[in-house]
Design a protein around this motif. Structure first.
Motif, PDB file in Angstrom:
ATOM      1  N   PRO A  86      -4.593  41.797 -31.131  1.00 37.38           N
ATOM      2  CA  PRO A  86      -4.447  41.042 -30.055  1.00 37.38           C
ATOM      3  C   PRO A  86      -4.231  39.821 -30.614  1.00 37.38           C
ATOM      4  O   PRO A  86      -5.372  39.598 -31.330  1.00 37.38           O
ATOM      5  CB  PRO A  86      -5.051  40.827 -29.138  1.00 37.38           C
ATOM      6  N   GLU A 124      -8.431  32.701 -14.374  1.00 37.42           N
ATOM      7  CA  GLU A 124      -8.865  33.376 -15.316  1.00 37.42           C
ATOM      8  C   GLU A 124      -8.628  32.267 -16.711  1.00 37.42           C
ATOM      9  O   GLU A 124      -8.114  31.015 -16.548  1.00 37.42           O
ATOM     10  CB  GLU A 124      -7.358  34.610 -16.279  1.00 37.42           C
ATOM     11  N   GLU A 173      -2.794  51.024 -18.227  1.00 31.78           N
ATOM     12  CA  GLU A 173      -3.128  50.064 -18.465  1.00 31.78           C
ATOM     13  C   GLU A 173      -4.025  48.959 -16.671  1.00 31.78           C
ATOM     14  O   GLU A 173      -4.605  48.440 -16.745  1.00 31.78           O
ATOM     15  CB  GLU A 173      -2.365  48.963 -19.713  1.00 31.78           C
ATOM     16  N   TRP A 177     -11.358  31.049 -30.950  1.00 35.05           N
ATOM     17  CA  TRP A 177      -9.696  30.632 -30.534  1.00 35.05           C
ATOM     18  C   TRP A 177      -9.959  28.997 -29.928  1.00 35.05           C
ATOM     19  O   TRP A 177     -10.080  28.398 -29.845  1.00 35.05           O
ATOM     20  CB  TRP A 177     -10.727  31.444 -29.106  1.00 35.05           C
ATOM     21  N   ARG A 224     -11.534  42.730 -31.871  1.00 32.55           N
ATOM     22  CA  ARG A 224     -10.248  43.339 -31.926  1.00 32.55           C
ATOM     23  C   ARG A 224      -9.270  42.395 -32.497  1.00 32.55           C
ATOM     24  O   ARG A 224      -8.071  42.994 -33.067  1.00 32.55           O
ATOM     25  CB  ARG A 224      -9.824  43.515 -30.504  1.00 32.55           C
ATOM     26  N   ALA A 225      -8.953  41.210 -32.067  1.00 35.27           N
ATOM     27  CA  ALA A 225      -7.771  39.921 -32.823  1.00 35.27           C
ATOM     28  C   ALA A 225      -8.263  40.332 -34.554  1.00 35.27           C
ATOM     29  O   ALA A 225      -7.606  39.128 -34.915  1.00 35.27           O
ATOM     30  CB  ALA A 225      -8.677  38.743 -32.426  1.00 35.27           C
ATOM     31  N   TRP A 239     -12.955  41.013 -27.796  1.00 32.45           N
ATOM     32  CA  TRP A 239     -11.551  39.957 -27.946  1.00 32.45           C
ATOM     33  C   TRP A 239     -11.671  39.322 -29.268  1.00 32.45           C
ATOM     34  O   TRP A 239     -10.642  39.486 -30.163  1.00 32.45           O
ATOM     35  CB  TRP A 239     -11.210  39.180 -27.425  1.00 32.45           C
ATOM     36  N   TRP A 267      -5.996  32.347 -27.262  1.00 32.28           N
ATOM     37  CA  TRP A 267      -4.784  32.159 -28.614  1.00 32.28           C
ATOM     38  C   TRP A 267      -5.832  32.459 -29.593  1.00 32.28           C
ATOM     39  O   TRP A 267      -6.971  31.534 -29.771  1.00 32.28           O
ATOM     40  CB  TRP A 267      -3.689  31.303 -28.051  1.00 32.28           C
ATOM     41  N   TRP A 268      -5.987  33.607 -30.397  1.00 33.98           N
ATOM     42  CA  TRP A 268      -6.348  33.287 -31.710  1.00 33.98           C
ATOM     43  C   TRP A 268      -5.672  32.861 -32.650  1.00 33.98           C
ATOM     44  O   TRP A 268      -4.942  33.061 -32.730  1.00 33.98           O
ATOM     45  CB  TRP A 268      -6.418  34.678 -32.378  1.00 33.98           C
ATOM     46  N   ARG A 275      -6.865  31.593 -20.143  1.00 35.97           N
ATOM     47  CA  ARG A 275      -6.842  32.553 -21.230  1.00 35.97           C
ATOM     48  C   ARG A 275      -6.558  31.625 -22.377  1.00 35.97           C
ATOM     49  O   ARG A 275      -7.228  30.571 -22.566  1.00 35.97           O
ATOM     50  CB  ARG A 275      -4.804  31.890 -20.669  1.00 35.97           C
ATOM     51  N   GLU A 314      -3.854  37.067 -27.974  1.00 35.14           N
ATOM     52  CA  GLU A 314      -4.075  36.356 -26.960  1.00 35.14           C
ATOM     53  C   GLU A 314      -4.385  37.458 -25.723  1.00 35.14           C
ATOM     54  O   GLU A 314      -4.254  38.587 -26.355  1.00 35.14           O
ATOM     55  CB  GLU A 314      -2.637  36.172 -26.411  1.00 35.14           C
ATOM     56  N   CYS A 315      -5.853  37.103 -25.288  1.00 34.04           N
ATOM     57  CA  CYS A 315      -6.337  36.978 -24.343  1.00 34.04           C
ATOM     58  C   CYS A 315      -6.514  36.496 -22.908  1.00 34.04           C
ATOM     59  O   CYS A 315      -5.866  35.538 -22.781  1.00 34.04           O
ATOM     60  CB  CYS A 315      -7.108  38.084 -24.836  1.00 34.04           C
TER      61      CYS A 315
END
Length: 166
Positions: free
Chosen positions: A117, A154, A66, A144, A104-105, A101, A158-159, A156, A119-120
């Motif tokens: 996931p 960054e 990772e 999101w 994926r979510a 993202w 949350w889905w 941040r 959260e990203c």
């Protein structure tokens, strides 16, 4: 007031000088091969050790792999050197990253597999000339929610659909 609520912090970053970027790019070109060789050596050592102790391999190898996918924050890639200050390029980059993202979510949960996931974090290198506000607009439009964040590093997310139970 938190940094993520202050509107002045959500503007695009200032354009960096070409000379400093060129020096950082040269440092990146010289440093990254050494770093990748060290990461590869670490993975090989962990695989060898992992044949004897599976628990160490299952925890440590994931962490090394990772971390090896992310560039250090001081590195400058070739696209960053070429597109510094180009807001259209960074807007397209943000659209691509957030869409990835989101895909994926929003993928369906599969039994006995890692859940998608929820959260990203979108790093500064992906939205530098577009600004954190553009990331927030795109992300909110795709479902999101914003999390407390320092937009100088960054954004941040949350889905939101993860909060709702079917």
């Amino acid at each position: 007031m938190d940094a993520y609520e202050e509107p002045a912090t959500w503007t695009p970053e200032p354009v960096r000088s070409r000379g400093v970027l060129a020096l950082r790019f040269i440092g990146t070109v010289l440093f990254l091969p050494v770093l990748y060789v060290l990461w590869l050596a670490a993975v090989v050592v962990l695989v060898v050790v992992g044949t004897f102790t599976e628990a160490i391999a299952s925890i440590s190898t994931d962490r090394v792999i990772e971390r090896s996918r992310r560039l250090p924050s001081w590195c400058v890639s070739w696209p960053e050197l070429r597109h510094e200050g180009d807001s259209a390029y960074y807007r397209a980059r943000v659209d691509t990253v957030v869409a990835g993202w989101t895909a994926r979510a929003s993928s369906p949960r599969t039994p006995k597999k890692t859940p998608p996931p929820v959260e990203c974090a979108i790093p500064l290198r992906d939205y530098r000339a577009a600004g954190g506000q553009y990331v927030a607009q795109v992300a909110l439009g795709q479902g999101w929610e914003l999390r407390p964040t320092d937009v100088r590093k960054e954004v941040r997310l949350w889905w939101a659909a993860a909060s709702h139970v079917d």
